[in-house]
Design an enzyme around this catalytic site. Sequence first.
Site, PDB file in Angstrom:
ATOM      1  N   ILE A 123      -4.062 -56.194  18.494  1.00 58.24           N
ATOM      2  CA  ILE A 123      -4.145 -55.414  17.437  1.00 58.24           C
ATOM      3  C   ILE A 123      -4.190 -53.820  17.331  1.00 58.24           C
ATOM      4  O   ILE A 123      -4.912 -53.346  18.438  1.00 58.24           O
ATOM      5  CB  ILE A 123      -4.973 -55.706  16.659  1.00 58.24           C
ATOM      6  N   VAL A 157      -2.704 -50.088  14.761  1.00 57.41           N
ATOM      7  CA  VAL A 157      -2.336 -49.070  13.548  1.00 57.41           C
ATOM      8  C   VAL A 157      -1.648 -47.630  14.209  1.00 57.41           C
ATOM      9  O   VAL A 157      -2.033 -47.348  14.810  1.00 57.41           O
ATOM     10  CB  VAL A 157      -3.576 -49.642  13.132  1.00 57.41           C
ATOM     11  N   GLY A 189      -6.556 -51.671   9.983  1.00 57.10           N
ATOM     12  CA  GLY A 189      -7.088 -52.861  10.682  1.00 57.10           C
ATOM     13  C   GLY A 189      -7.835 -53.462  10.561  1.00 57.10           C
ATOM     14  O   GLY A 189      -7.520 -55.207  10.911  1.00 57.10           O
ATOM     15  N   ARG A 190      -8.373 -53.560   9.451  1.00 54.90           N
ATOM     16  CA  ARG A 190      -9.376 -54.391   9.015  1.00 54.90           C
ATOM     17  C   ARG A 190      -8.427 -55.792   8.150  1.00 54.90           C
ATOM     18  O   ARG A 190      -9.304 -57.206   8.084  1.00 54.90           O
ATOM     19  CB  ARG A 190     -10.175 -54.174   8.492  1.00 54.90           C
ATOM     20  N   GLU A 211     -10.693 -59.195  24.247  1.00 57.76           N
ATOM     21  CA  GLU A 211     -10.895 -58.394  25.449  1.00 57.76           C
ATOM     22  C   GLU A 211     -10.484 -57.193  24.872  1.00 57.76           C
ATOM     23  O   GLU A 211     -10.080 -57.107  23.916  1.00 57.76           O
ATOM     24  CB  GLU A 211     -10.222 -58.130  26.665  1.00 57.76           C
ATOM     25  N   TYR A 217     -14.986 -55.727  15.605  1.00 60.81           N
ATOM     26  CA  TYR A 217     -15.134 -56.587  16.167  1.00 60.81           C
ATOM     27  C   TYR A 217     -16.612 -57.302  15.424  1.00 60.81           C
ATOM     28  O   TYR A 217     -16.715 -58.157  14.985  1.00 60.81           O
ATOM     29  CB  TYR A 217     -14.566 -57.138  17.486  1.00 60.81           C
TER      30      TYR A 217
HETATM   31  C1  LIG Z   1      -8.680 -50.221  16.307  1.00 62.90           C
HETATM   32  C2  LIG Z   1      -8.197 -49.809  15.029  1.00 62.90           C
HETATM   33  C3  LIG Z   1      -7.026 -51.145  14.896  1.00 62.90           C
HETATM   34  C4  LIG Z   1      -8.802 -49.420  13.698  1.00 62.90           C
HETATM   35  O1  LIG Z   1      -8.002 -49.740  12.873  1.00 62.90           O
HETATM   36  P1  LIG Z   1      -7.803 -48.811  10.914  1.00 62.90           P
HETATM   37  O2  LIG Z   1      -7.486 -49.593  10.385  1.00 62.90           O
HETATM   38  O3  LIG Z   1      -8.749 -47.639  12.213  1.00 62.90           O
HETATM   39  O4  LIG Z   1      -9.472 -49.663  11.098  1.00 62.90           O
HETATM   40  P2  LIG Z   1      -9.846 -49.855   9.466  1.00 62.90           P
HETATM   41  O5  LIG Z   1      -9.810 -48.649   8.701  1.00 62.90           O
HETATM   42  O6  LIG Z   1      -9.518 -51.091   9.055  1.00 62.90           O
HETATM   43  O7  LIG Z   1     -11.856 -49.176   9.825  1.00 62.90           O
HETATM   44  C5  LIG Z   1     -12.560 -50.493   9.730  1.00 62.90           C
HETATM   45  C6  LIG Z   1     -13.643 -50.368  10.530  1.00 62.90           C
HETATM   46  O8  LIG Z   1     -13.009 -49.869  12.463  1.00 62.90           O
HETATM   47  C7  LIG Z   1     -14.492 -49.704  12.656  1.00 62.90           C
HETATM   48  N1  LIG Z   1     -13.863 -47.978  12.849  1.00 62.90           N
HETATM   49  C8  LIG Z   1     -12.732 -47.733  12.343  1.00 62.90           C
HETATM   50  N2  LIG Z   1     -12.460 -46.000  12.948  1.00 62.90           N
HETATM   51  C9  LIG Z   1     -13.113 -45.544  13.517  1.00 62.90           C
HETATM   52  C10 LIG Z   1     -13.251 -44.673  14.616  1.00 62.90           C
HETATM   53  N3  LIG Z   1     -12.645 -43.634  13.988  1.00 62.90           N
HETATM   54  N4  LIG Z   1     -15.064 -44.573  14.661  1.00 62.90           N
HETATM   55  C11 LIG Z   1     -15.761 -45.762  14.693  1.00 62.90           C
HETATM   56  N5  LIG Z   1     -15.622 -47.499  14.231  1.00 62.90           N
HETATM   57  C12 LIG Z   1     -14.263 -46.892  13.025  1.00 62.90           C
HETATM   58  C13 LIG Z   1     -15.598 -49.171  11.189  1.00 62.90           C
HETATM   59  O9  LIG Z   1     -16.127 -50.179  11.668  1.00 62.90           O
HETATM   60  C14 LIG Z   1     -14.654 -49.273  10.356  1.00 62.90           C
HETATM   61  O10 LIG Z   1     -15.714 -50.056   9.197  1.00 62.90           O
HETATM   62  P3  LIG Z   1     -15.727 -48.938   8.053  1.00 62.90           P
HETATM   63  O11 LIG Z   1     -14.815 -48.450   7.935  1.00 62.90           O
HETATM   64  O12 LIG Z   1     -16.453 -50.214   7.730  1.00 62.90           O
HETATM   65  O13 LIG Z   1     -16.202 -47.610   8.430  1.00 62.90           O
HETATM   66  C15 LIG Z   1      -7.001 -48.342  15.343  1.00 62.90           C
HETATM   67  O14 LIG Z   1      -8.021 -47.486  15.221  1.00 62.90           O
HETATM   68  C16 LIG Z   1      -6.098 -48.773  16.747  1.00 62.90           C
HETATM   69  O15 LIG Z   1      -5.107 -48.932  16.147  1.00 62.90           O
HETATM   70  N6  LIG Z   1      -7.148 -48.808  17.824  1.00 62.90           N
HETATM   71  C17 LIG Z   1      -5.847 -48.554  18.773  1.00 62.90           C
HETATM   72  C18 LIG Z   1      -5.344 -49.399  19.812  1.00 62.90           C
HETATM   73  C19 LIG Z   1      -6.377 -50.355  20.008  1.00 62.90           C
HETATM   74  O16 LIG Z   1      -7.601 -49.964  19.738  1.00 62.90           O
HETATM   75  N7  LIG Z   1      -6.235 -51.402  19.419  1.00 62.90           N
HETATM   76  C20 LIG Z   1      -7.490 -52.671  19.353  1.00 62.90           C
HETATM   77  C21 LIG Z   1      -7.187 -53.113  20.791  1.00 62.90           C
HETATM   78  S1  LIG Z   1      -8.714 -55.025  21.925  1.00 62.90           S
END
Ligand SMILES: CC(C)(COP(=O)(O)OP(=O)(O)OC[C@H]1O[C@@H](n2cnc3c(N)ncnc32)[C@H](O)[C@@H]1OP(=O)(O)O)[C@@H](O)C(=O)NCCC(=O)NCCS
Length: 161
Positions: free
Chosen positions: A88, A90, A100-101, A119, A131
């Site tokens: 996953i 973004v 991401g959500r 993982e 997660y």
């Molecule tokens: C992990 C990832 C997919 C989250 O995507 P995102 O679009 O930023 O997430 P969302 O905006 O939907 O946020 C969902 C939740 O994630 C968590 N979250 C997102 N960014 C965060 C941050 N910087 N610090 C802590 N929690 C965070 C929070 O729980 C958040 O919920 P909330 O907004 O209600 O507090 C994104 O950070 C990413 O692509 N990371 C790099 C790739 C990666 O690590 N993928 C996962 C591999 S296992």
Amino acid sequence: MSAPAGPTTGVPGSAQLPPLRWWQIPQLVELERRLFPGDSPWSAEMFWSELAAGHHYVVHHLGGDPAAPIDGYAGLAGQPDEAEVQTIGVHPDSQGRGLGRALLADLLRQAGDRRVLLEVRTDNEPAIRLYESVGFVRIGLRRNYYRPSGADAYTMHRPAR
Ligand SMILES: CC(C)(COP(=O)(O)OP(=O)(O)OC[C@H]1O[C@@H](n2cnc3c(N)ncnc32)[C@H](O)[C@@H]1OP(=O)(O)O)[C@@H](O)C(=O)NCCC(=O)NCCS
């Protein structure tokens, strides 16, 4: 891929995410290189294998515009009794806005009542929080799971329903 211009708008409900098409694979390879630089980002061949295996992959286009670059993607592999989050991601410019959500919600909808495994790097706080917020719990630690970084991974699962 160059950074998408402007903010993401119209983050979708999970029912609205289109499936990954083969011709979009190069965009995902670029995103992987950007998002997982030290952890063997997935190659085009790996994404091809995922599609050939019939795994469930969805994408999101910047601003919800099908002609715009892809700024989010997610994939789920499945057996009859359990499913596994494969990836996953973004784009950095689109993070923190619910995409991401939405991607994860799509995968969980696809998983239905099955147990779901994944993982995640032990230092990936944003992903772990995401997660945990939808019911995943840590069930194990895999040392040196990621290559070449040697980073550790938690195994997490959402129990069957
Ligand atoms: C992990 C990832 C997919 C989250 O995507 P995102 O679009 O930023 O997430 P969302 O905006 O939907 O946020 C969902 C939740 O994630 C968590 N979250 C997102 N960014 C965060 C941050 N910087 N610090 C802590 N929690 C965070 C929070 O729980 C958040 O919920 P909330 O907004 O209600 O507090 C994104 O950070 C990413 O692509 N990371 C790099 C790739 C990666 O690590 N993928 C996962 C591999 S296992």
